[in-house]
Motif scaffolding. Structure first.
Motif, short mmCIF file in Angstrom:
data_model
loop_
_atom_site.label_atom_id
_atom_site.label_comp_id
_atom_site.label_asym_id
_atom_site.label_seq_id
_atom_site.Cartn_x
_atom_site.Cartn_y
_atom_site.Cartn_z
N ALA A 87 0.43 -1.37 -0.14
CA ALA A 87 0.12 -0.13 0.10
C ALA A 87 1.04 1.26 0.12
CB ALA A 87 -0.49 0.27 1.22
N ASP A 88 2.10 1.25 0.79
CA ASP A 88 3.09 2.48 0.72
C ASP A 88 3.80 2.63 -1.07
OD1 ASP A 88 4.35 -0.03 -0.10
OD2 ASP A 88 5.98 1.03 2.33
N LYS A 89 3.60 2.32 -1.35
CA LYS A 89 3.56 1.82 -3.02
C LYS A 89 4.85 1.75 -2.77
CE LYS A 89 -0.44 4.23 -4.89
NZ LYS A 89 -0.34 5.77 -5.51
N GLN A 90 5.91 2.13 -1.94
CA GLN A 90 7.25 1.81 -1.92
C GLN A 90 8.02 -0.14 -2.86
OE1 GLN A 90 9.44 4.37 -2.01
NE2 GLN A 90 7.19 5.52 -1.57
N PHE A 91 8.54 -0.06 -4.16
CA PHE A 91 8.66 -1.40 -5.20
C PHE A 91 9.98 -1.18 -4.30
CE2 PHE A 91 4.54 0.12 -7.31
CZ PHE A 91 4.67 -0.70 -7.98
N ALA A 92 9.90 -2.72 -4.22
CA ALA A 92 11.11 -3.76 -4.33
C ALA A 92 11.48 -4.04 -5.32
CB ALA A 92 11.13 -4.35 -2.88
N ASP A 93 12.43 -4.86 -5.61
CA ASP A 93 13.51 -6.09 -6.02
C ASP A 93 12.49 -7.55 -6.20
OD1 ASP A 93 14.62 -4.21 -7.93
OD2 ASP A 93 16.49 -4.32 -6.75
N LYS A 145 10.80 -8.72 1.56
CA LYS A 145 10.41 -7.11 2.07
C LYS A 145 8.78 -6.56 2.56
CE LYS A 145 15.61 -5.74 0.56
NZ LYS A 145 16.11 -4.66 -0.33
N VAL A 146 8.39 -7.33 1.08
CA VAL A 146 7.19 -6.57 0.99
C VAL A 146 6.21 -7.32 1.57
CG1 VAL A 146 5.24 -6.04 -0.16
CG2 VAL A 146 7.42 -5.16 -0.92
N GLN A 147 5.27 -7.50 2.97
CA GLN A 147 4.55 -8.86 3.05
C GLN A 147 3.32 -8.42 3.13
OE1 GLN A 147 6.13 -11.55 4.62
NE2 GLN A 147 7.54 -10.65 4.13
N GLU A 148 2.50 -8.03 2.44
CA GLU A 148 1.17 -7.41 2.02
C GLU A 148 1.39 -7.16 0.31
OE1 GLU A 148 -0.99 -5.59 5.05
OE2 GLU A 148 -0.88 -7.27 6.49
N VAL A 163 2.52 -5.38 -8.76
CA VAL A 163 4.15 -5.57 -9.52
C VAL A 163 3.68 -4.93 -10.49
CG1 VAL A 163 4.97 -7.14 -11.10
CG2 VAL A 163 3.91 -8.17 -8.77
N ARG A 164 5.30 -3.87 -10.88
CA ARG A 164 6.47 -3.87 -11.87
C ARG A 164 6.79 -4.88 -12.48
NH1 ARG A 164 7.92 1.94 -9.69
NH2 ARG A 164 6.05 2.75 -10.00
N PHE A 165 6.69 -4.87 -14.16
CA PHE A 165 8.32 -5.87 -14.60
C PHE A 165 8.91 -4.48 -16.16
CE2 PHE A 165 8.83 -8.07 -18.47
CZ PHE A 165 9.72 -9.14 -18.53
N GLY A 166 9.92 -5.07 -15.88
CA GLY A 166 10.58 -3.76 -17.00
C GLY A 166 10.80 -2.86 -16.82
N TRP A 167 10.28 -2.41 -15.23
CA TRP A 167 9.75 -0.83 -15.22
C TRP A 167 11.45 0.17 -15.37
CZ3 TRP A 167 5.36 0.69 -15.89
CH2 TRP A 167 4.68 1.59 -15.61
#
Length: 469
Positions: free
Chosen positions: A412-418, A434-437, A441-445
């Motif tokens: 929900a915080d929109k902080q993307f992790a690898d 690092k992201v439990q909930e 997803v992003r791909f090739g971003w």
């Protein structure tokens, strides 16, 4: 005396215009060597003196008579002959007989866009284009007299044109070096597969914005979208598209978007509106509109993530607008990790043209072939993981030699992790400690995405973001 001279001058101009319109004239695209679209009522038009009768006599059917309207324009539709040729067409008026020879009938496509579509087959302008891959051999083998090109000449004007320059040119080693490379490889593939003549019209212009390819009326509907001041004098629709209408075409291929990369949030709306307006102007229904997603290019050319956002806008356009297709190019740079930070013009135009042709062969001509790489369709949250579903898996999903990469995940915080990723049938499961909930997803971003996901046909997956923004 001055008033008298003004009257004489005006009378002279009027007389000249009347003399000019007494002769039948045709747009240059209707001329020797032209390719006409098979299977349609083919438009033929021109100008003559108002009220003049014009006889149009094809050598494949009985003639038709048209009458020039009050503006001097006449227009007819003629049933296209069987694919092949050559055919002839005679147009006759009071003082004019025009014989159009060496006409072929086959498939006609319009190509437009900016420099990656404009980039020629030959290395004829080394300051701008270093040359496509293997261009010397490609030019030497470009002997296809049934493939013909028409390039309308650019004239800077501020209103839709009816007059323009250009002529149909047969494809030969001497002429092909000046043709659009992407368009040539697209047309060559169609010619070999369909075994009919191919007509290719190239209306491209380097550095152009999507707004320049829109009608004034369409663009006015979006007051927050406007051209940069330095481009306001370049109404490309008026000078490179409007004069071609209503010439019969099968469809359009486009390679554009680099110039709009910093305004991707507007692009989806503008691009969709442009496609709809062109189809309306042509009055040929929802003709095919296939386009190329912008290629990898480093951060010296784009702000961070700008190209990724533009690719997402292109993907959303394809998913929303009927009878469109999108070619993905993330794997068409020799080494994406070493991609030149300023190189907007990858040399591999062969595969770009081939992939455009795959869309046409499958969706327009009914061939049973794979034509698209995997496209994101939906996702499902499964605990601390997300399962991604795809269309166009065609034989199954395959990871590149170095394994799956380029995925990131956020909550929900929109902080993307690898993220880690693995293929499970026709889906991909993505997660990160690092992201439990997770919820997206992003791909090739990235401006230079790593091509790691393919289908069994060897076509790469499009970059995407699941939140569709």
């Amino acid at each position: 005396m001055r008033r008298f001279l003004e009257i004489v001058f005006c009378f002279g101009i009027l007389s000249y215009m009347q003399m000019a319109t007494a002769q039948i004239t045709l747009p240059p695209i209707i001329g020797d060597g032209m390719v006409i679209q098979r299977g349609i009522e083919f438009p033929v038009w021109g100008w003559a003196k108002a009220g003049q009768k014009v006889q149009i006599k094809p050598n494949w059917q009985s003639g038709i008579t048209a009458t020039a309207n009050h503006e001097g324009r006449w227009f007819v539709k003629i049933a296209a002959p069987p694919a092949g040729g050559p055919y002839e067409l005679q147009i006759k008026g009071d003082n004019t007989v025009i014989a159009i020879r060496d006409i072929l009938c086959g498939e006609v496509w319009l190509a437009c866009g900016q420099s990656n579509m404009e980039m020629p087959l030959g290395n004829i302008s080394s300051d701008n284009y270093p040359g496509i891959d293997n261009y010397r051999q490609e030019i030497a083998e470009a002997n296809y007299p049934s493939i013909r090109f028409f390039t309308p000449a650019y004239k800077k004007k501020h209103m839709p044109q009816t007059e323009f320059d250009g002529r149909w040119v047969l494809c030969s080693p001497e002429s092909a070096k000046y043709f659009s490379a992407v368009e040539y490889f697209f047309g060559r593939r169609l010619h070999k597969e369909l075994k009919v003549p191919i007509g290719l019209i190239n209306s491209s212009f380097g550095g152009s914005y999507i707004e320049e390819w829109m009608t004034k009326q369409t663009l006015q509907a979006y007051p927050d979208c406007s051209l940069p001041a330095e481009r306001s004098d370049y109404p490309l629709y008026d000078v490179l598209i409007a004069p071609l209408i209503p010439y019969g075409i099968r469809g359009v291929i486009l390679y554009q978007g680099e110039s709009n990369a910093t305004r991707a949030y507007q692009y989806n709306t503008l691009f969709s509106a442009m496609i709809h307006s062109w189809r309306k102007k042509w009055s040929q229904g929802d003709f095919p509109f296939y386009f190329v997603q912008i290629a990898p290019c480093g951060n010296n050319r784009y702000p961070p993530m700008a190209a990724a956002e533009l690719r997402q806008a292109q993907l959303l356009t394809h998913l929303a607008v009927p009878n469109t297709g999108m070619v993905v190019t993330t794997d068409l740079v020799d080494d994406p990790c070493a991609a030149s930070p300023d190189d907007l013009h990858p040399g591999n135009k062969q595969d770009v043209g081939k992939r455009l042709a795959l869309w046409a062969l499958a969706k327009t001509y009914g061939r049973d072939i794979a034509y698209s790489g995997p496209l994101y369709r939906s996702f499902k949250i499964e605990g601390n993981k997300i399962r991604l579903c795809f269309e166009h898996t065609d034989g199954g999903l395959i990871a590149a030699g170095n394994g799956l990469g380029g995925f990131s995940i956020a909550g929900a915080d929109k902080q993307f992790a690898d993220a880690k990723a693995e293929i499970d049938g026709n889906t991909v499961v993505v997660w990160s400690e690092k992201v439990q909930e997770p919820n997206s997803v992003r791909f090739g971003w990235d401006n230079v995405p790593q091509p790691s996901l393919f289908n069994a046909a060897g076509l790469p997956a499009s970059p995407f973001c699941t939140n569709k923004q």
